[in-house]
Enzyme design. Structure first.
Site, short mmCIF file in Angstrom:
data_model
loop_
_atom_site.label_atom_id
_atom_site.label_comp_id
_atom_site.label_asym_id
_atom_site.label_seq_id
_atom_site.Cartn_x
_atom_site.Cartn_y
_atom_site.Cartn_z
CG HIS A 15 -1.81 -1.12 1.39
ND1 HIS A 15 -3.09 -1.09 0.90
CD2 HIS A 15 -1.66 -2.35 1.97
CE1 HIS A 15 -3.70 -2.24 1.19
NE2 HIS A 15 -2.85 -3.02 1.83
CG HIS A 65 -4.81 8.64 4.45
ND1 HIS A 65 -5.69 7.65 4.82
CD2 HIS A 65 -3.95 8.06 3.58
CE1 HIS A 65 -5.38 6.52 4.19
NE2 HIS A 65 -4.34 6.75 3.42
CB THR A 97 -2.48 4.19 -3.75
OG1 THR A 97 -2.68 5.20 -2.76
CG2 THR A 97 -2.75 4.76 -5.13
CB THR A 98 -7.42 4.36 -1.18
OG1 THR A 98 -6.86 3.27 -0.43
CG2 THR A 98 -8.93 4.33 -1.18
N PRO A 99 -7.57 5.89 -4.41
CG PRO A 99 -8.20 5.56 -6.61
CD PRO A 99 -8.08 4.85 -5.30
N GLY A 188 -8.89 -1.77 3.60
CA GLY A 188 -9.46 -0.91 4.64
C GLY A 188 -9.84 -1.73 5.86
CD GLU A 218 -6.42 -7.25 6.95
OE1 GLU A 218 -7.25 -6.57 6.29
OE2 GLU A 218 -5.39 -6.79 7.43
CG ASP A 294 0.64 -1.26 5.23
OD1 ASP A 294 0.26 -0.48 4.34
OD2 ASP A 294 -0.10 -2.13 5.73
C1 6MZ Z 1 -6.47 -3.62 5.21
C2 6MZ Z 1 -4.98 -1.95 4.65
C3 6MZ Z 1 -3.95 -2.61 5.36
O1 6MZ Z 1 -4.39 3.31 -0.09
O2 6MZ Z 1 -3.83 5.34 1.25
N1 6MZ Z 1 -4.46 -0.83 4.14
N2 6MZ Z 1 -6.22 -2.46 4.57
N3 6MZ Z 1 -5.53 -4.29 5.92
C4 6MZ Z 1 -4.26 -3.82 6.03
N4 6MZ Z 1 -3.37 -4.52 6.77
C5 6MZ Z 1 -2.85 -4.06 8.00
N5 6MZ Z 1 -2.83 -1.88 5.22
C6 6MZ Z 1 -3.17 -0.80 4.47
O3 6MZ Z 1 -2.68 3.16 1.72
C7 6MZ Z 1 -3.19 3.06 3.03
C8 6MZ Z 1 -4.53 2.36 3.01
O4 6MZ Z 1 -4.36 0.98 2.64
C9 6MZ Z 1 -5.25 0.14 3.35
C10 6MZ Z 1 -6.07 1.04 4.26
O5 6MZ Z 1 -7.28 1.38 3.61
C11 6MZ Z 1 -5.19 2.28 4.40
O6 6MZ Z 1 -5.91 3.45 4.69
P1 6MZ Z 1 -3.31 4.11 0.58
O7 6MZ Z 1 -2.14 4.40 -0.31
#
Ligand code: 6MZ
Length: 352
Positions: A15, A65, A97-99, A188, A218, A294
């Site tokens: 992510h 964010h 990534t989340t737009p 998310g 999860e 991450d």
């Molecule tokens: C679920 C996750 C995550 O999209 O803003 N994100 N969603 N499980 C996980 N495991 C721990 N790790 C990250 O990157 C951050 C976003 O990715 C998702 C979440 O929606 C988080 O806000 P972007 O680049």
């Protein structure tokens, strides 16, 4: 250099905002602290904390964010994240990534993604060559002088989104196919939202030729996990809280699993590495790929994940190399990219 760093690797579950360098995050937070937008010391405390529950991780993302979501910063972190993966010999990266839309700064989901693509464009340097669109692959593969990384994008749908918002993301992905967007991810906070909300957009995405990966299991939720597996996604991430029936479906459908060891242990989704489902899936030859999730939030790297597998499960060099190589089978990019990556592994095999 440790062997796991030098071996070519494929990263399929990363992510963007979770992979930011700590130094960049602190620098950005300090700037906002100076402007009085946030209280820097509060932010610093959260960033420097090591162990977080799954719930705390999602609170942290909201905080991240706040400091990252403007166009210039998105471009910068995209460039840095790709450079960091390339530095540890990731040869193919699917970055998700989340737009995001933020009317107060004139950001639409599209302009957010254009800032990401600008970040990819700015990666090329004297010693690193990037390919992020199928069009340039031939030229890219001919250049033998620089380190190389192929990057493709997945657009994430956040579980907080509505069906309409999820559909907007899928439509954006379709519009941006020629800019390296190849798929959709559902992610998310897993305790938020309903499968039925996202299903229409995910189904539409697949009908339109986009690949789909889902964060699945999860948290315990048999009904949702089974519905997700029956959807037959191209891959799933995590698969931590599965019951017997879910394992049975996963195995019979042969859905590849993106394994995020450090993330699962840090968030206490799995109690310790020795009881992680990696071991069983690996033994059964189920399709799996080691990933980071991450790198910033969990202070890890893909090399570190390979090192962890080696120490926890006793895999040797050849087995780890095979694990890295097999990941090529599960990428969402097409055959041309697969062939290119196979050449990379053939050449690396001669130096083992
Ligand atoms: C679920 C996750 C995550 O999209 O803003 N994100 N969603 N499980 C996980 N495991 C721990 N790790 C990250 O990157 C951050 C976003 O990715 C998702 C979440 O929606 C988080 O806000 P972007 O680049």
């Amino acid at each position: 250099m440790e062997w796991w760093v030098s071996v070519p690797k494929v990263e399929l579950h990363a992510h963007l905002n979770g992979s930011i360098r700590n130094s960049t995050l602190l620098e950005l937070a300090r700037e906002l602290g100076d402007k009085g937008t946030i209280v820097f010391s509060d932010f610093e405390h959260v960033i420097r904390k090591n162990d977080r529950t799954l719930r705390e991780v999602f609170k942290l993302f909201d905080l991240i964010h706040v400091v990252t979501t403007d166009h210039k910063t998105i471009t910068r972190i995209t460039k840095e994240v790709v450079e960091d993966f390339a530095a540890e010999n990731v040869v193919y990266l699917e970055l998700r990534t989340t737009p995001k839309r933020n009317d107060s700064i004139g950001m639409s989901k599209r302009s957010y993604m254009e800032a990401v693509v600008d970040g990819l464009r700015s990666v090329s340097s004297s010693n690193l060559d990037i390919n992020f669109s199928c069009d340039d692959l031939e030229k890219f593969s001919k250049n033998q002088t620089k380190k190389k990384i192929i990057v493709r994008l997945l657009l994430s749908i956040d579980r907080r989104e509505s069906t309409a918002s999820a559909m907007e993301t899928v439509n954006l992905a379709l519009e941006m196919k020629d800019m390296g967007v190849i798929g959709i991810d559902l992610s998310g906070n897993p305790t938020v939202g309903e499968w039925a909300t996202f299903f229409p957009a995910l189904k539409f995405a697949r009908e339109q030729g986009l690949s789909v990966t889902l964060h699945c299991g999860e948290v315990p939720n048999s009904v949702e996990i089974q519905a997700m597996l029956d959807f037959l996604p191209g891959r799933i991430g995590h698969a931590c809280c599965f019951q017997d029936e879910e394992w049975r479906k996963l195995r019979s459908y042969k859905i590849p699993v993106e394994i995020c060891l450090t993330s699962n242990i840090r968030t206490e989704t799995i109690s310790s590495v020795d009881v992680h489902h990696f071991a069983d899936l690996y033994k059964e030859n189920h399709p799996i790929v080691l990933c980071t999730d991450d790198t910033g939030v969990f202070s890890t790297s893909l090399s570190n994940e390979y090192a962890l597998v080696s120490s926890a499960f006793g895999l040797g060099k050849m087995e780890l190399f095979e694990l890295a190589r097999k990941a090529v089978d599960f990428i969402f990019a097409g055959n041309e990219v697969k062939m290119e990556l196979m050449k990379v592994y053939e050449s690396a095999a001669t130096t083992l």
